[in-house]
Design a protein around this motif. Structure first.
Motif, PDB file in Angstrom:
ATOM      1  N   THR A  82      -4.312   2.647   7.335  1.00 41.86           N
ATOM      2  CA  THR A  82      -4.513   2.349   5.921  1.00 41.86           C
ATOM      3  C   THR A  82      -3.590   1.215   5.480  1.00 41.86           C
ATOM      4  N   PHE A  83      -2.382   1.250   5.989  1.00 43.89           N
ATOM      5  CA  PHE A  83      -1.394   0.220   5.674  1.00 43.89           C
ATOM      6  C   PHE A  83      -1.911  -1.156   6.089  1.00 43.89           C
ATOM      7  N   LEU A 135      -0.643   4.116   9.315  1.00 44.00           N
ATOM      8  CA  LEU A 135      -0.636   2.738   9.814  1.00 44.00           C
ATOM      9  C   LEU A 135      -1.980   2.041   9.576  1.00 44.00           C
ATOM     10  N   ARG A 192      -4.536  -2.743   4.032  1.00 45.69           N
ATOM     11  CA  ARG A 192      -4.217  -3.196   2.671  1.00 45.69           C
ATOM     12  C   ARG A 192      -2.990  -4.091   2.576  1.00 45.69           C
ATOM     13  N   ALA A 193      -2.188  -4.135   3.647  1.00 43.12           N
ATOM     14  CA  ALA A 193      -0.877  -4.759   3.479  1.00 43.12           C
ATOM     15  C   ALA A 193      -0.882  -6.264   3.710  1.00 43.12           C
ATOM     16  N   GLY A 194      -1.813  -6.742   4.522  1.00 39.31           N
ATOM     17  CA  GLY A 194      -1.748  -8.128   4.951  1.00 39.31           C
ATOM     18  C   GLY A 194      -2.039  -9.122   3.819  1.00 39.31           C
ATOM     19  N   GLU A 195      -1.947 -10.410   4.174  1.00 33.32           N
ATOM     20  CA  GLU A 195      -2.283 -11.476   3.242  1.00 33.32           C
ATOM     21  C   GLU A 195      -3.719 -11.292   2.779  1.00 33.32           C
ATOM     22  N   PRO A 199       0.812  -1.211   0.000  1.00 37.06           N
ATOM     23  CA  PRO A 199       0.000   0.000   0.000  1.00 37.06           C
ATOM     24  C   PRO A 199       0.850   1.268   0.000  1.00 37.06           C
ATOM     25  N   SER A 246       0.213   3.847   1.466  1.00 37.62           N
ATOM     26  CA  SER A 246       0.198   4.486   2.785  1.00 37.62           C
ATOM     27  C   SER A 246       1.430   4.139   3.611  1.00 37.62           C
TER      28      SER A 246
END
Lengths: 499, 380, 314
Positions: free
Chosen positions: C106-107, C104, C110-113, B336, B338
């Motif tokens: 937003t991260f 954090l 979207r960041a995870g598996e 992302p 972000s």
């Protein structure tokens, strides 16, 4: 209290102090500023820990780690700066942090308790009033009530009358007597002899960190006490000769100035200072000296009267204008007023002159001049400890004062005004400052010297004016001035005995 | 009571400390970011390499980094100038937006009727004026009534955001493009009011600097100019004295309230100029989606990292610009964008904490201090 | 179920106002202790994402609530350490927290598996009662038609108000925010009081965020809370640091947010952007009229707000 010793950074504030306080006794402490009264009180109240010595309470040795401990043992202090939450009611201030107040506050109980204590000591305050609504005298009552509510048996009042009107002072004395009759013991710190005579049972005099004497108040005459206070045992050399007096350079006419509380701090004072003359202002702090110097410097607008510098009326002119008109001013606060604490010595040396050449060159500042003039003044005035980029707040008091003096006397000026210029300085630095002031006089400058140090005033001044409650209550020439007389006037003691 | 450590104020912070602390906060933030990246199953090295490559790995990327840095230099200056004088203007965001509103308003009003150079000067000046006016709404009550400017400037940010959105999305104001029928957007301004790109002035630069325009130069010049004003002029000397100690300033004849007010407006003008430059430069219109990036808030990070020094603001803004620029590119590797915002926040948190280490030293109680501490210096 | 559009509007206003109530009460506690925390927006966001993540993975609403409280407090701990222990600038520290929290949340979304973004919550807080009492005209939906977190917020406001003004620790709290030296000399541990209230304030902000992702709009999107955190800060001033006033002000702005839909049905069109300005404009006006200089203190503004306190530097 037995053999109390306390030093701050190597200076002995209390030197082997012994002190006894009887039950139901009002015991006055007399002494000049810095004589050690407040230090002893702070040790007793648990604010400071003594370096050595012990405190016995009812014969038992006690050790207070904090004011909280002292209070728990029944010893409490009313400080000159009140420890009240202004935006709280009286009742809330009484309850704050009190160990016996239940978690659920009951307004009714608090109010009832406040009334009960107030009635018992002839001390009425409205428990529901906010502290900010109260007069200073009433706020002081709240401070005392706080101690009574916590069942203090020993109450220390640090210059309680300094902030009171005479009427409020009378009321306080009544309450003090009532508390003493109730078996509480009071320590009363004061500068004013008539108050000491009026309210205390015993009196102890401090000087230079030691107890110089103790007596029953009825046996002590004001003259004796004044002599003990100022201590004539060390004889300073009188200033040598005097310079030629010239024209009047500073003239203050009927000046009235309000203090921070909006009350009349200075009440119609007139002073003329001539070239080559040192005029000393004697007085206990808070009797209008601050208002006088601020009004002359342009930091505070007078409510009445005029200030003339070099024959020109500057009453409504700006600070900058007065600087240009030749006013040099060494304020009491070196850091934060006289000097910008985060700036370097070089920069501070330019603080008054930076708007004009040689510092200003066109629209820009000439960095080389900052450096060269700074280096020269630092050298000439023997300022030690300066490093490039070092903020002045890290210099010692003596060196700060050298920087201040260097700047003030190196600019064009006709008047030098200095407040407590040697306060907190060591012997060597004090000597240098005093010589500097005499050199100014010899150079034909008019000097206004405000000091609480009588020895200093006596050794430097051509004339001494005594301030009491915003007025000049006495004027002496250098030849006729005696410390005893001045001391009596400073303490508000006039021939008629009324203050 | 014996303490394990003694904290005491430093005299002169050595220059290595002043440099080490910001660098360490960036490193610490990258480590923290790495932890979060690792937890969420991303390759830390791949992400950081991608960011570095995007921001600095090509002329195009580098020029975009400078494009992102341009408004940050100005909002960073806005915060630095204000904070040093203890003016708590945290309204750079709103001042930037109102600057953009006024700049684009002037540009739209002028249309094609004003010659090019004059038009550009007018438009970006309008930006500065807009920012100063918006700051003035908080500055005047602060100086005359004593109203806390922290809260008023903060609130004005959100009024400005909503106002700008209203002008484009909520109404048919002159700012809205009448030709955009599908989705509302800002009305493009005349080409005459646009800041020229380097590539347009010197064709050879086009392939290096791409769409970077003169706004970057203006921002750098303003930073240097502000440095000169603050550190080399009588006014700036008075400003520094007043910022250090109001009492000493009054004593020395500095008009403290007036200096405070001027500083507040100057701060607003710098932020507003950022808005004007974006409108006249890369955007060419008042585009809410491209303006609402939190540039005013990021400016506070820039100022804090630069320790309020106007010139140091420039490299710090470029660093933060790189971070902003590299965020969107991460999406191509499934991370992302972000991440970049998170890193910004983390850098700031560590930098703020690090300020403590610049101001104070921590030593063991048995060690002998090498210089007089503050408390002793004041009373001895 | 609703008798009229007006009642519907009010019910929605209460729901929309609830996250702000939690956050504002939390900020009141912190500010009453003298710590300005501009990290509310960030704390709400991390609370929102933590709560949603818990429900999304474990499908336990109460675990989500618990986690949002913990994460909010943990975020606040950063600010507490910076501002109370290190005594650095509270404004910058709070903003840092907001920026970090925004990034954090937003991260994590979207960041995870498994991507949270765009997903609805598998479970959400629903109105506690259906039928029966909730069907009483007018009063029914207004009083009985809410989910449990709304009722808890009422309890919280009542309890906090009582705590601040009627108890001994509340007195200590106010003293610490007004005049730390006096509080210290009355035997109160200023740093401890500040830590406790900043942390509790953070926990409440976290819960306020979770209310959005678990009840108001039970799903995850990037930055789902709009300007709620900033509105909470504005409300604290508007409410002059008093919990009950914050509750009603939050509902007022909740209503303002819903108002334009309602007004459109009535044939009046006030643009939503202008309505959204309302809390901020009112907060500024309140400051200008009521809370300038000396008056601010008498109104309840903690005198020591945003000023670090150091025992040694008295």
């Amino acid at each position: 209290m037995r053999g109390i010793n306390k030093s701050f950074y190597g200076v002995k504030a209390n030197d082997d102090v012994d002190f006894d306080l009887g039950v139901g006794e009002v015991h006055a402490l007399l002494g000049e500023n810095g004589a050690g009264k407040s230090t002893m009180c702070s040790v007793l109240a648990g604010l400071y820990r003594p370096d050595s010595g012990e405190i016995l309470l009812d014969g038992e040795p006690v050790a207070f780690g904090s004011p909280k401990d002292a209070l728990a043992a029944g010893v409490g202090m009313v400080y000159q700066h009140f420890r009240l939450v202004m935006n709280f009611t009286v009742a809330e201030n009484l309850a704050l942090g009190h160990p016996d107040v239940p978690t659920r506050l009951s307004e009714k109980d608090l109010v009832a308790k406040a009334h009960e204590l107030g009635d018992r000591y002839d001390f009425p305050v409205d428990p529901n009033a906010y502290v900010w609504q109260l007069s200073v005298g009433q706020q002081q009552r709240v401070e005392i009530l706080k101690l009574l509510y916590r069942e203090a048996r020993v109450l220390i009042l640090d210059e309680p009358t300094a902030v009171l009107t005479p009427q409020e002072g009378e009321a306080l004395f009544r309450t003090m007597r009532l508390m003493a009759e109730d078996g509480r013991s009071l320590i009363f710190v004061s500068h004013k002899l008539n108050e000491v005579k009026a309210v205390s049972d015993r009196v102890t005099v401090f000087r230079d960190g030691r107890v110089v004497g103790s007596a029953d108040t009825v046996d002590a005459t004001p003259k004796d006490l004044a002599r003990m206070m100022v201590g004539r045992d060390l004889d300073l050399p009188k200033r040598s000769g005097s310079a030629d007096r010239g024209a009047v350079v500073l003239s203050v006419r009927d000046l009235a100035v309000n203090d921070d509380r909006g009350l009349e701090g200075l009440r119609g004072v007139s002073i003329d200072i001539r070239q080559g003359e040192v005029v000393g202002i004697a007085g206990v702090a808070g009797n209008g000296q601050r208002e006088l110097t601020h009004a002359i410097a342009g930091l505070r607008a007078p409510t009445a009267g005029t200030v003339e510098l070099g024959g020109k009326d500057v009453t409504s002119r700006t600070v900058a204008h007065r600087i240009d008109a030749g006013l040099a001013y060494v304020p009491q606060s070196r850091l934060g007023v006289g000097l910008a604490s985060g700036l370097t010595a070089e920069e501070n040396l330019a603080l008054k002159g930076y708007r004009k050449p040689p510092y200003a060159k066109g629209r820009l500042l000439d960095q080389d001049v900052f450096k060269s003039r700074g280096d020269k003044l630092i050298d000439d005035f023997d300022v030690r400890g300066v490093r490039p980029g070092l903020p002045v707040r890290l210099l010692s008091g003596g060196n700060l004062q050298k920087v201040l003096f260097a700047r003030e006397v190196s600019q064009d000026h006709i008047v030098l005004m200095a407040r407590s210029p040697t306060r907190g300085l060591d012997v060597g630095a004090t000597e240098q400052v005093r010589n500097q002031i005499l050199a100014e006089r010899d150079a034909g400058i008019g000097v206004l010297l405000v000091s609480e140090d009588l020895d200093e005033l006596l050794s430097l001044s051509d004339r001494i004016l005594v301030f009491y409650e915003g007025k000049v209550v006495g004027e002496f020439s250098a030849e006729e001035a005696t410390p005893e007389e001045i001391g009596l006037l400073m303490a508000g003691h006039t021939e008629e005995g009324a203050a | 009571m014996t303490r394990r450590f003694i904290v005491e104020p430093r005299g002169v912070a050595d220059s290595w400390v002043k440099l080490a602390v910001p660098v360490a906060s960036v490193v610490a933030a990258l480590v923290l970011g790495a932890i979060f990246l690792a937890i969420t199953g991303n390759s830390v090295i791949e992400v950081y390499a991608k960011m570095l490559k995007t921001a600095f790995g090509s002329w195009r990327g580098f020029s975009e980094t400078l494009v992102s840095a341009t408004p940050l230099i100005l909002t960073g200056l806005a915060a630095a100038v204000a904070f040093k004088m203890l003016v708590w203007n945290i309204g750079g965001e709103g001042q930037l937006l109102i600057g953009a509103v006024l700049a684009s308003g002037v540009a739209i009003m002028m249309g094609d009727n004003v010659p090019a150079v004059a038009a550009v000067v007018l438009v970006i000046s309008a930006g500065a004026v807009g920012g100063a006016l918006w700051a003035g709404i908080a500055a005047a009550p602060r100086v005359y009534l004593g109203t806390n400017e922290i809260i008023t400037t903060l609130m004005l940010n959100f009024i400005a955001i909503n106002l700008m959105n209203y002008l484009v999305f909520g109404s048919f104001s002159p700012w809205r493009d009448p030709d955009a029928t599908q989705f509302p957007q800002g009305r493009p301004i005349s080409d005459r009011a646009r800041l020229p790109e380097f590539g347009e002035l010197i064709p050879g630069l086009k392939s290096f600097l791409h769409r970077l325009d003169l706004g970057f130069v203006i921002a750098v010049v303003v930073a240097i100019l502000i440095w000169v004003v603050l550190f080399r002029t009588p006014w700036g000397f008075g400003y520094r004295v007043a910022g250090d100690s109001a009492g000493a300033a009054r004593y020395a004849g500095v008009k403290v309230s007036r200096t405070f007010f001027a500083t507040f407006l100057m701060s607003g003008a710098a932020a507003g100029l950022a808005g004007g430059i974006m409108v006249a430069g890369v955007l060419g219109k008042m585009d809410p989606r491209s303006l609402e990036l939190g540039l005013g808030f990021t400016g506070i990070i820039v100022a804090a990292l630069a320790r309020l020094n106007p010139v140091v603001v420039i490299p710090v803004a470029i660093l933060l610009g790189a971070l902003i620029n590299s965020g969107p590119a991460l999406q191509s590797i499934g991370v992302p964008s972000s991440t970049a915002v998170m890193l910004q926040g983390a850098i700031l948190i560590f930098a703020v904490a690090g300020e403590f280490l610049i101001r104070n030293r921590i030593r063991r109680p048995d060690a002998v201090p090498t210089e007089v501490s503050e408390a002793e210096g004041a009373t001895a | 179920m609703n008798e009229s559009a007006e009642i519907g509007l009010l019910v929605l206003a209460i729901a929309a106002g609830t996250p702000v109530v939690y956050a504002a009460v939390g900020e009141i506690l912190a500010e009453r202790a003298g710590v300005l925390n501009l990290g509310v927006q960030g704390m709400m966001l991390v609370g929102a994402v933590a709560g949603f993540w818990a429900v999304f993975t474990v499908e336990s609403l109460w675990l989500g609530v618990l986690l949002s409280l913990i994460v909010g407090a943990a975020a606040a701990a950063i600010h507490a350490f910076n501002s109370i222990t290190l005594r650095v600038n509270q404004i910058v520290s709070g903003l840092a927290l907001t920026i970090f929290g925004t990034g954090l949340s937003t991260f994590i979304g979207r960041a995870g598996e498994t991507q949270l973004a765009g997903e609805p919550a598998p479970k959400s807080f629903e109105p506690l009662l259906t039928g029966g009492l909730a069907d009483i005209p007018l009063i029914g939906p207004l009083v009985f038609g809410h989910d449990i977190l709304v009722y808890l917020s009422w309890l919280l406001v009542a309890a906090t108000s009582y705590y601040i003004f009627r108890t001994k620790p509340g007195l200590a709290l106010r003293a610490v925010g007004e005049d730390p030296p006096s509080a210290e000399s009355a035997g109160i541990d200023v740093a401890k009081v500040r830590y406790i209230h900043v942390l509790v304030g953070g926990a409440l902000a976290g819960l306020g965020g979770a209310y959005i992702s678990l009840a108001l709009v039970p799903s995850w999107t990037d930055e789902p809370i709009g300007q709620a955190g900033w509105i909470a800060i504005a409300l604290v001033i508007l409410a002059s640091w008093r919990p009950w006033r914050a509750l009603f002000a939050a509902y007022l702005f909740g209503a303002a947010g819903q108002l334009n839909f309602y007004l459109q049905t009535q044939g009046v069109d006030i643009p939503s952007n202008l309505l959204a300005m309302l809390p901020f404009v009112l907060a500024i006006l309140a400051m200008l009229v009521l809370a300038s200089g000396e008056r601010a203190r008498k109104l309840g503004a903690p005198a020591a707000l945003a000023i670090p306190y150091s025992r040694e530097q008295r």
